[in-house]
Each structure stands twice: as structure tokens, then as C-alpha cells.
Motif scaffolding. Structure first.
Motif, short mmCIF file in Angstrom:
data_model
loop_
_atom_site.label_atom_id
_atom_site.label_comp_id
_atom_site.label_asym_id
_atom_site.label_seq_id
_atom_site.Cartn_x
_atom_site.Cartn_y
_atom_site.Cartn_z
N GLU A 1 0.82 -1.21 0.00
CA GLU A 1 0.00 0.00 0.00
C GLU A 1 0.86 1.26 0.00
OE1 GLU A 1 -3.66 2.06 2.57
OE2 GLU A 1 -2.73 0.16 3.25
N TYR A 2 1.83 1.35 0.93
CA TYR A 2 2.60 2.58 1.08
C TYR A 2 4.08 2.43 0.65
CZ TYR A 2 -1.33 4.38 3.78
OH TYR A 2 -2.57 4.80 4.18
N GLY A 3 4.49 1.23 0.35
CA GLY A 3 5.89 1.02 0.01
C GLY A 3 6.71 0.62 1.24
N GLY A 4 7.94 0.23 0.98
CA GLY A 4 8.80 -0.19 2.09
C GLY A 4 8.42 -1.56 2.62
N TYR A 5 8.88 -1.83 3.85
CA TYR A 5 8.68 -3.16 4.43
C TYR A 5 8.14 -3.06 5.85
CZ TYR A 5 12.50 -3.70 1.00
OH TYR A 5 13.29 -3.62 -0.10
N PHE A 6 7.38 -4.09 6.24
CA PHE A 6 7.05 -4.30 7.65
C PHE A 6 8.20 -5.13 8.25
CE2 PHE A 6 2.69 -4.20 5.71
CZ PHE A 6 2.33 -2.95 6.23
N THR A 7 8.68 -4.74 9.40
CA THR A 7 9.79 -5.49 10.01
C THR A 7 9.45 -6.04 11.39
OG1 THR A 7 10.70 -3.38 10.84
CG2 THR A 7 11.57 -4.22 8.75
N CYS A 8 8.31 -5.67 11.92
CA CYS A 8 7.89 -6.20 13.22
C CYS A 8 6.85 -7.28 12.96
CB CYS A 8 7.33 -5.09 14.11
SG CYS A 8 8.52 -3.78 14.46
N ILE A 9 7.32 -8.50 12.76
CA ILE A 9 6.46 -9.62 12.35
C ILE A 9 6.69 -10.79 13.28
CG2 ILE A 9 5.87 -11.13 10.40
CD1 ILE A 9 7.28 -9.15 8.57
N ASN A 10 5.59 -11.47 13.69
CA ASN A 10 5.77 -12.65 14.54
C ASN A 10 6.04 -13.88 13.66
OD1 ASN A 10 3.31 -13.54 13.53
ND2 ASN A 10 2.14 -12.88 15.33
N ARG A 11 6.17 -15.01 14.29
CA ARG A 11 6.57 -16.23 13.56
C ARG A 11 5.51 -16.70 12.57
NH1 ARG A 11 10.95 -18.86 15.70
NH2 ARG A 11 10.25 -20.85 14.79
N TRP B 1 19.30 10.92 7.34
CA TRP B 1 18.25 9.91 7.38
C TRP B 1 17.59 9.87 8.75
CZ3 TRP B 1 17.09 7.33 2.88
CH2 TRP B 1 18.00 7.47 1.83
N TYR B 2 16.26 9.77 8.74
CA TYR B 2 15.51 9.66 9.99
C TYR B 2 15.83 8.33 10.68
CZ TYR B 2 12.57 13.55 8.39
OH TYR B 2 12.11 14.77 7.96
N PHE B 3 15.39 8.23 11.93
CA PHE B 3 15.51 6.95 12.63
C PHE B 3 14.29 6.08 12.35
CE2 PHE B 3 14.67 4.18 16.27
CZ PHE B 3 15.84 3.44 16.28
N SER B 4 13.07 6.68 12.40
CA SER B 4 11.87 5.88 12.15
C SER B 4 10.77 6.75 11.54
CB SER B 4 11.36 5.23 13.44
OG SER B 4 10.95 6.21 14.38
N LEU B 5 9.85 6.06 10.84
CA LEU B 5 8.72 6.70 10.16
C LEU B 5 7.44 5.96 10.50
CD1 LEU B 5 10.33 6.78 6.57
CD2 LEU B 5 10.48 8.60 8.27
N THR B 6 6.29 6.62 10.22
CA THR B 6 5.01 5.91 10.29
C THR B 6 4.89 5.01 9.06
OG1 THR B 6 3.85 7.67 9.09
CG2 THR B 6 3.95 7.84 11.51
N GLN B 7 3.84 4.22 9.00
CA GLN B 7 3.65 3.32 7.86
C GLN B 7 3.61 4.08 6.54
OE1 GLN B 7 0.02 1.07 7.88
NE2 GLN B 7 0.48 -0.05 5.98
N ASP B 8 2.97 5.27 6.54
CA ASP B 8 2.83 6.01 5.29
C ASP B 8 3.99 6.99 5.05
OD1 ASP B 8 2.26 7.76 7.28
OD2 ASP B 8 0.31 8.38 6.50
#
Length: 844
Positions: free
Chosen positions: A575-585, A647-654
Motif C-alpha cells: 500500500e505505502y511502500g517499504g517493508y514491515f519489520t515487526c512480524i511474529n513467527r 536519514w531519519y531513525f523511524s517513520l510511520t507506515q505512510d
């Protein structure tokens, strides 16, 4: 210190060249008993060795000095004509020059260079104390004097043969030089004061004579050969660590030398040479002391005979010089008194003022003497010692030493305080050297600590530690075990590593090589010098060898068929690009915030996989490139602050910024990611625009990192500007050496070499602790070592191991075997220290 030969044998005197601890090299002559300088270089890295060289058959009048990893050459007029960086990680400790040949030694590595090109190298498990070159008719023969009491004769990159000192002299060799009627003879000096001569043959060496040390004289520090007596035969000039000087004469070439003269000084002598320095008509001995003094001893008569009386000759120049020195000392004392008053006034006016503690250097030697089964402990300070406190947690016998002028007193000990021995030495004025004799009890092991307090203000102490081994009276021997004696045998078999066995032996015995041997089988022999019993240790690995090919294939299959498909399936944000990195098993996303360093790592990972030449599936590789570009596009669009381009440290999903950069690691990983993308498109001729685009992002980020190195956290630095505790983090040089390797295809080669060299030096020589081999997370910002604080005691095993594999990549690229061995040894020590022996795994 070295003496240059005279240009005119009748009129001229010899000049003295000195290399100092502050990096200065100076050449001067003595005229009218005053130093007349010829040249002096600016300060720099500490000079560890000075040698003379020249073309074969000509006078050796060129000056060569070793400073850390660099060798420099100067003419006698002070012009630098030679500069060669050997790129060794640890400093050069000894070297020799022979024509266009340079022979250098670090603690354990010997290297031979011809016209600055490496031709031979050899790494030993034993420490190398000195090197000489025997100029035989066929070819120069390097001889290494090693701390395991062996002389090793070198042929190219291997040991031709080893020779041990006579059986009753199993002691540490640390200095040797050649002499005698042929050029295959050498003289050795030992740390327990013995002298001897060996004749070096093509296949073996034989002992010609040895002078024992029944009077327990101090260690030999230097040897030279010069005809100071004037009988036409070179005399052996010997200096010792306690300031003693001895002159031995060879009445015939085959005889053992006889002691003719001796002199007892008060300072340790580091080097001595004979020559003509102050007066062209008389020979002299020039001595250099530990504290940096130079003095000469002349053969010029100081008495005039008038008839039957002996009258001391008057020397008005000498008297005037003494008077001038007295006035200078008086003036310095007045200045000192004024400075002390000003210091006291400052302290009274400002209660928050901090005193600056001056560091001072102390060298110590702790060695077992087989003659009386005691340990000789010698301390030498560059500043006068006020007192020394000796503390030990095991029982020891402290013996009196006649040559000591210090007052020794014992204090009562309470075992509850972990004290078994407390002894105080109160030194007299201007005491810079102290010797102690200590007798241990086998089976009792612990730590001996020495607190050396100097006379400087404000008072400060230097701490020196020595480990009392459980088998403290066992001394290393290279003699074969006497099989006629009955032996008790203990055999230990288990699923432990070779490194673990080596660490057990190191814990129990002295003189064990620092690194585990590379051979599958190894033997060490020891003799109990008190009971004369023998101990033999044999270690060997089993035939079960790890199948690296099998495990490599296992992890490759796991990566390609499990890990990578998982992240492609669940991490891509369509939807917004990039990756999700906080994912469970199970693949469920539990936090949608996007951290720049994780986004960049995933871009790098898929770009790296795309370039894997062992994978032939073009459809799969095309998919990986699409995933990499998916994340790169998101980073380009949202990842940087447009005002400062950081470069920022963190962003929102969008893509809205959440947390500003508070260190440089977002930038490091971003630079790596776009550097890998640039590498992909550098090989595609019809798409060079993308190569330039990604290269520019990577380089702009790299240059920003360079500008922020001195203050990587910028405004987010938590430490107060006035904080007395300034620390620097291990993470910075660790990541920068990895970054340099990642960007070598787009950055100037000289910059890469310079950056990697800086990072290697910081990691190996500052953050890595020499005694334990462990790596600290934080050290003092000035590079002075460990900080006594919570942060200063922090060890992150994973960081240390990760840094070592970064350095192994560099070592492999540079073909640097010495750096490889240090990295492997450090990794094993970190694993040994941090491994959970009950449940396995590494403690954090």
C-alpha cells in the motif's frame, strides 16, 4: 641509540643518533662536553627501534627507525629519504637492515622485505624478543631470539632449525648479537643475567661457553663489542637493567671472556655502545638510560703524575658546568614552588576545580629464577617512586633484596578482606627502580597486585597485576622427558574444543603460547625447579572434522527456501511502500512503524542476493531485484530530512517522520543499501543513469557520515559538554570498516585504505584488551583505555564477533595473515568468555 662511524678516523668524533618515545629522531655530536645537534625531527609515533644501514661494502651511515608499523630512513644530514608502511596491525618491536633487505618483527611475526616488497613471512606461537642477521658468505641468515628459550634459524618463510641453550640455562633469551673470529657466532644475554656464545652451523648450533650468574646480577639489557682496553681485540661490553656495566676481555679467541672492569650505576641502561665521541684521542662507552639520559665513560686519564705524587687534574669547564647545572636546578625549584602555590590558590578559590593527573610509565618484569626457586620482580618508573604497596590474595614469602634502599614493612591481613599478604615499600629520594624476590607455594593461585605511587602532585598510583599460577614453580623446558622415570598419567577426553584445552593449560602454567597451536597434536614439557620432577602435556584433536560443505549447503537451503520466501510473503507493504519489520513467527504484523536502518538492511540484503553468481534462476533473481527497488523507492521518497539530508531513525507506515536521527547508523545502512544498488547497475551498460543516481546517494550519505564522525549523535548526545567522562563507542569503527568494504567500488582507493587502517587500529589496539582478548563497548575518548564505570565495563560478545568477521574480510583482501590470526584468536576468546556452558549459546 646508535653511534655513526667517523668520516675521518684521526680527527672526527662519532655522532649519536637517538630515537625517543615521543617520536623524535635526533642526531648530535659532543663538542666541549656539550651536545651539538645536527638535526631533530618533529614528534610523532613512538620510536621503538633505531638501526644503521647502507649499501653492501660501504659505511653504514643511514639511519632507519621503526615507529609502530612504519619504517623511515634519514641521511646523517637529516633528510628523510625513505618511508615504508608495513601495514602490520601491532607495532614493530625489532628490526635489522642489511643492504636493501629489511627484516622486521612484531611480537609473533617475522617478515623479510626486499626493496620494500614482502618476500618472506613467518608467524610463531612464541614471542619474538630480538632479531639479528648473520652475514654469511652464501646469504644473510636471520636468527630469532624467542621467549620460549629457543633460537630459531630462519630460511625464507620457515624455521631451518631450533636450538636451545645449554641444559642448565633454560631461561628466556631476549637479546643477542654476533661476535667472534667468524661471522657464524653470536652472543646471547638472558633475563636472569647469564651470558653465552653459540656457533651457528648450517644444520645445528653448538655452545662455546656460558657465564653463570651466581651473584644474582640483574638482567642483561644490551651487549656491544669494542676495543675499549686497547689491546687490539674487541672487548665485550655488557649493560644490565640495574645500571651495572661490565667489560669482558677475550685473551684468546677460544677462551671464555674474563671480567676486567665493572661499574655500578643507579639507573637502568637500555643500550650501550663503544666509540670515540667526546675526544678523538680516547675511546668511550656511551650509555642510554631508561629515563632518557645519555652519559659517557671515557678511557681518558683523569690524573696527572707529577714526580712521585698523583694530583687530580683540574677541569675548569667541568666545574663551570656543574655550577651552571646547580643554578638551573635552583631556578626550576623556585618555579615549581610558585606553580604549587598558584595551584593551591586555585583549589581554594574554586571548589569544583579538578586536578589533572599526569600519567607515568612503569615497566615491570616477573620471572622465575631456577637457581633459588624464587620469582624476580623488577619495577622501573620514569618518575621517582614514593612508595609501592604489594597485595596478594594467596600466601607468599617476600624476601629481602640487599640492593634495595627502600624500607619494607608488613601489615596484618584479614582473610575476610581477601588479603593474604600486604607489604609496603617506602622509597628514598630519586628511587626509580625497585627489585623484589618472591617465593610462591605450588597449588596456591591468585593475583599479585602492585600499586606504584610516584612523587608527583597530585598523588596518583599505577596498578600492575601478575597472576600466580597453580603450578607456579614449573618452568618450560624443551628437553625430552626422561622415560626411565616412573610417570603418573591423567587423560581427559570430552566434547570440548582445542581452544578450551589450551585455556586450561594457560590457567595452570606459565610460558604457554598465547594462541592455540594450529597443529592437530602439540607437546609442552615442564620441569619443577624445586623438586626436579617433569611434566609433559600432550594435546590432540580427534579425527572428527566439521564438514563445512555440508553445513554451508544446509544454511543455504534454509536461507533460500525458508527465510527469504517468508520475508517476501509477509514483509512487503504493497500500500505505502517499504517493508514491515515487526512480524511474529506466523507472519502477522504487530507494529507498522518503519525503522530506517531495518528498511535499508532489507534493501541491501535483496540487492546482495541478486548478485550471487552461484544462483542461476533468473526469475528468482529478478524478483529479488524488484523487492530491493521497492524498499529503495520508499527510502528515497520519505527516508531523509529535506533540510539537512540526514536519514531519519523511524517513520510511520505512510512515511511521516517519527524520530529524528540520533546516531549515524541509519546513514551507514542507507549508504550500504544504495551502494549495493549502484554495484548492480555498474555492470549494465545501457542503464548507467541509475548507477550514477544510486552512487550519488551512497556517496552523499558517506560524506555526511565522515563529517559527523567526531560527534555522531549531534544534538542528541546525552553527555553534558562539561562531563569529565568522555567516552567513544566501539560501534562506530566496527560499522565504518564494514562500510568501507561495501563502498570500495565507488570510493577512492586511498580513502578506503586510510579508513580501514584507522578502524583496524582502533578496534585492535584500543577497544581490544591485550590481556583478555575481549572487546569493550566503550573506552575513554582520548584512547587511554578502559573507563572505570558501568559503560566502561560493558562487553557485547555479538558486536565483538561481528567486528572480527568484518576484519577477516579485510585481512583476506589484503593477504594479511597476521591480522587474520588476531581476529581468529579474539573470536575464540570472546566465545570462551561469553559461552553458556550449561545451556549453550552466548550470554548477552
Amino acid at each position: 641509540m646508535r653511534l655513526l662511524l667517523r668520516d675521518n678516523q684521526k680527527k672526527d668524533t662519532q655522532k649519536i643518533v637517538v630515537g625517543e618515545s615521543n617520536g623524535t629522531v635526533q642526531l648530535f655530536s659532543i663538542k666541549k662536553k656539550e651536545a651539538a645537534p645536527s638535526f631533530k625531527t618533529p614528534p610523532g609515533k613512538r620510536i621503538r627501534r633505531v638501526e644503521l644501514g647502507g649499501k653492501p661494502g660501504e659505511v653504514s651511515d643511514r639511519i632507519f627507525v621503526a615507529a609502530d608499523s612504519e619504517v623511515r630512513g634519514y641521511t646523517k644530514k637529516g633528510k628523510q629519504f625513505y618511508a615504508f608502511d608495513t601495514n602490520v596491525v601491532v607495532p614493530i618491536q625489532s628490526m635489522s637492515i642489511f643492504g636493501s633487505n629489511l627484516y622486521s618483527c612484531t611480537d609473533t611475526t617475522y617478515t623479510h622485505y626486499v626493496e620494500s616488497k614482502e618476500v618472506d613471512t613467518l608467524t610463531l606461537t612464541a614471542k619474538i624478543n630480538d632479531i639479528i642477521i648473520l652475514p654469511t658468505v652464501i646469504q644473510p641468515v636471520p636468527v630469532l631470539a624467542c621467549q620460549d628459550r629457543l633460537l630459531r634459524i630462519i630460511n625464507k618463510s620457515s624455521v631451518s632449525y631450533e636450538t636451545e641453550l645449554p641444559e642448565d640455562s633454560t631461561i628466556k633469551i631476549f637479546l643477542c648479537t654476533f661476535a667472534g673470529p667468524t661471522k657464524t657466532e653470536l652472543i646471547y644475554g638472558t633475563s636472569d643475567g647469564r651470558l653465552g656464545q653459540l656457533e651457528i652451523g648450517s644444520l645445528n648450533a653448538s655452545s662455546k661457553w656460558e657465564i653463570a650468574n651466581p651473584k644474582h646480577l640483574s638482567a642483561v639489557s644490551a651487549i656491544d663489542f669494542y676495543d675499549i682496553i686497547g689491546d687490539g681485540v674487541p672487548d665485550m661490553i655488557v649493560s644490565r637493567e640495574d645500571g651495572a656495566i661490565e667489560v669482558y676481555n677475550f685473551e684468546t679467541a677460544a677462551d671464555e671472556p674474563l671480567l676486567k672492569y665493572s661499574y655500578n650505576g643507579s639507573e637502568s641502561i637500555t643500550n650501550i655502545e663503544g666509540g670515540v665521541v667526546g675526544n678523538p684521542d680516547y675511546e668511550e662507552l656511551v650509555c642510554c638510560t631508561y629515563q632518557g639520559w645519555l652519559f659517557g665513560m671515557t678511557s681518558e686519564p683523569l690524573q696527572n703524575e707529577l714526580g712521585g705524587e698523583v694530583v687530580l687534574g683540574k677541569d675548569d669547564d667541568l666545574k663551570q658546568k656543574i655550577d651552571d647545572l646547580k643554578q638551573e636546578v635552583d631556578e626550576l625549584q623556585r618555579q615549581l614552588a610558585k606553580t604549587r602555590e598558584r595551584y593551591q590558590d586555585t583549589i581554594k578559590q574554586n571548589s569544583k576545580a579538578l586536578s589533572t593527573v599526569r600519567e607515568f610509565r612503569v615497566t615491570d618484569r616477573f620471572e622465575l629464577n631456577r637457581d633459588d626457586a624464587t620469582y624476580n620482580l623488577a619495577l622501573e618508573s620514569e618518575l621517582p617512586i614514593d612508595n609501592v604497596l604489594l597485595q596478594c590474595d594467596v600466601i607468599l614469602d617476600i624476601l629481602n633484596v640487599e640492593k634495595n634502599s627502600a624500607v619494607m614493612s608488613f601489615s596484618a591481613c584479614d582473610p575476610k578482606d581477601n588479603n593474604a599478604v600486604l607489604v609496603t615499600y617506602r622509597c628514598q629520594a630519586n628511587t626509580t627502580r625497585l627489585e623484589m624476590h618472591i617465593r610462591t607455594i605450588e597449588g596456591h593461585y591468585g593475583t599479585l597486585q602492585l600499586y606504584i605511587t610516584s612523587k608527583i602532585q597530585p598523588k596518583c598510583s599505577m596498578l600492575k597485576r601478575h597472576i600466580i599460577k597453580p603450578l607456579s614453580l614449573h618452568q618450560r623446558s624443551n628437553q625430552p622427558i626422561d622415560n626411565t622415570k616412573k610417570m603418573n598419567t591423567m587423560k581427559i577426553v570430552g566434547s570440548f574444543s582445542y581452544a578450551e584445552v589450551h585455556s586450561w593449560i594457560q590457567f595452570c602454567l606459565s610460558d604457554v603460547p598465547e594462541r592455540p597451536p594450529v597443529d592437530k597434536e602439540n607437546r609442552l614439557a615442564y620441569t619443577n625447579i624445586f623438586l626436579q620432577t617433569q611434566l609433559e602435556l600432550e594435546t590432540k584433536t580427534t579425527d572428527e572434522i566439521i564438514n563445512f560443505s555440508k553445513w554451508s549447503q544446509y544454511y543455504k537451503n534454509l536461507l533460500l527456501n525458508n527465510v527469504i520466501p517468508f520475508w517476501i510473503k509477509y514483509s512487503i507493504d504493497e500500500e505505502y511502500g517499504g517493508y514491515f519489520t515487526c512480524i511474529n513467527r506466523d507472519g502477522q504484523v504487530f507494529d507498522k512503524d518503519k525503522f530506517i536502518w531495518l528498511q535499508a538492511r532489507q534493501v541491501w540484503m535483496f540487492a546482495k542476493l541478486y548478485q550471487d553468481k552461484d544462483i542461476d534462476d533468473k526469475n528468482l533473481k529478478s524478483k529479488w531485484l524488484d523487492v530491493a527497488l521497492h524498499g529503495a523507492n520508499f527510502l528515497e521518497k520519505y527516508g531523509r530530512n529535506l533540510q539537512n539530508q540526514q536519514w531519519y531513525f523511524s517513520l510511520t507506515q505512510d512515511g511521516q517522520p517519527l524520530i529524528e536521527t540520533y546516531n549515524i547508523f541509519s546513514s551507514v545502512f542507507a549508504s550500504m543499501a544504495f551502494g549495493q544498488l549502484a554495484k548492480i547497475y555498474s555492470d549494465i551498460n545501457d542503464d548507467n543513469e541509475k548507477f550514477q543516481h544510486y552512487k550519488r546517494i551512497a556517496l552523499d550519505t558517506f560524506h555526511d557520515i565522515e563529517q559527523r564522525r567526531s560527534n555522531p549523535k549531534g544534538l542528541f548526545e546525552k553527555s553534558c559538554l562539561t562531563s569529565p567522562r568522555k567516552l567513544k563507542s566501539f560501534a562506530l569503527p566496527m560499522m565504518l570498516c564494514n562500510l568501507a568494504m561495501e563502498l570500495e567500488h565507488i570510493i577512492d582507493k586511498e580513502k578506503i585504505v586510510d579508513l580501514t587502517k584507522q578502524c583496524i587500529n582502533e578496534i585492535i589496539n584500543e577497544f581490544r584488551q591485550n590481556d583478555s582478548g575481549l572487546i569493550l563497548e566503550y573506552i575513554n575518548a582520548d584512547g587511554s583505555g578502559q573507563c572505570d564505570s558501568f559503560e566502561g565495563r560493558l562487553i557485547n560478545p555479538g558486536h565483538g564477533i561481528e567486528a572480527m568477521w568484518f576484519l577477516l574480510d579485510i585481512a583476506e583482501q589484503q593477504n594479511n595473515s597476521e591480522l587474520s590470526k588476531i581476529c581468529i584468536d579474539t573470536t575464540l576468546k570472546i566465545l570462551d568468555y561469553s559461552w553458556d556452558k550449561q545451556y549453550n549459546g552466548i550470554y548477552y
